[in-house]
Design a protein around this motif. Structure first.
Motif, short mmCIF file in Angstrom:
data_model
loop_
_atom_site.label_atom_id
_atom_site.label_comp_id
_atom_site.label_asym_id
_atom_site.label_seq_id
_atom_site.Cartn_x
_atom_site.Cartn_y
_atom_site.Cartn_z
N GLU A 68 -5.03 4.05 1.16
CA GLU A 68 -5.81 3.83 2.38
C GLU A 68 -7.24 3.52 1.98
O GLU A 68 -8.02 4.42 1.70
CB GLU A 68 -5.73 5.05 3.28
CG GLU A 68 -4.34 5.30 3.81
CD GLU A 68 -4.23 6.49 4.74
OE1 GLU A 68 -5.25 7.19 4.95
OE2 GLU A 68 -3.14 6.72 5.26
N ASN B 21 0.79 -1.23 0.00
CA ASN B 21 0.00 0.00 0.00
C ASN B 21 0.82 1.28 0.00
O ASN B 21 0.26 2.36 0.14
CB ASN B 21 -0.95 0.01 1.21
CG ASN B 21 -2.01 -1.05 1.08
OD1 ASN B 21 -2.63 -1.20 0.03
ND2 ASN B 21 -2.22 -1.81 2.13
N GLN C 89 0.39 6.77 -0.20
CA GLN C 89 -0.16 5.69 0.64
C GLN C 89 -1.57 5.39 0.16
O GLN C 89 -2.38 6.30 0.00
CB GLN C 89 -0.20 6.14 2.10
CG GLN C 89 -0.87 5.18 3.05
CD GLN C 89 0.08 4.11 3.57
OE1 GLN C 89 1.26 4.37 3.70
NE2 GLN C 89 -0.44 2.95 3.85
N HIS D 151 -8.33 6.20 -3.62
CA HIS D 151 -7.90 6.02 -2.23
C HIS D 151 -6.38 6.11 -2.05
O HIS D 151 -5.86 5.65 -1.04
CB HIS D 151 -8.42 4.69 -1.65
CG HIS D 151 -9.87 4.47 -1.91
ND1 HIS D 151 -10.84 5.29 -1.37
CD2 HIS D 151 -10.52 3.56 -2.67
CE1 HIS D 151 -12.03 4.88 -1.79
NE2 HIS D 151 -11.85 3.84 -2.58
#
Length: 150
Positions: A122, A44, A120, A102
């Protein structure tokens, strides 16, 4: 050379985004300045490293709007310099990266002539897969309905 997708727009419905992506890929292939790397740090986390030798943080702008990360650089020439050889380009630029849903920019820093952008992914809890408990009678708990013998 740019492609004209207009004839295809007339005969397709719902593929508008596809032609935008194809056009962006072609345009990106033509533009190679400034050079960059995209690295996956884990499942991620990602990192974009952009080579910006000669630029200062004040000469670079980084913005995010509707899943598009835009990096712009404008070199501020303070005085006239006479170069015998100029091998490092410090021309103005604008580079855009399309971010997936996201994915958020967590930070950016200059490090050894590179602008390092940390990303990142998320995923909201509501969109993550979750395990559902299944309840029911097990084989050892079968109940028999009382009835009269015939």
């Amino acid at each position: 050379m740019r492609y004209d997708w207009t004839p295809l727009w007339r005969s397709t419905i719902g593929f508008d985004r596809l032609f935008d992506v194809l056009d962006e890929v072609h345009r990106t292939a033509e533009e190679s300045y400034p050079p960059y790397n995209i690295e996956r740090l884990d499942e991620n986390r990602f990192q974009i490293s952009v080579a910006l030798a000669g630029f200062t943080p004040d000469e670079v702008a980084l913005t995010v709007e509707q899943n598009v990360l835009t990096l712009e650089g404008q070199k501020a020439e303070k005085d006239e310099k006479t170069f015998v050889h100029r091998g490092m380009s410090t021309r103005s630029f604008k580079r855009q990266f399309t971010l997936a849903d996201h994915v958020e920019v967590k930070g950016a820093r200059f490090e050894n002539g590179l602008l390092v952008i940390e990303l990142q992914r998320e995923i909201p809890e509501a969109m993550k897969p979750r395990r559902i408990a299944i309840t029911g009678a097990s084989a050892g708990q079968v109940k028999q309905i009382e009835g009269k013998a015939a």
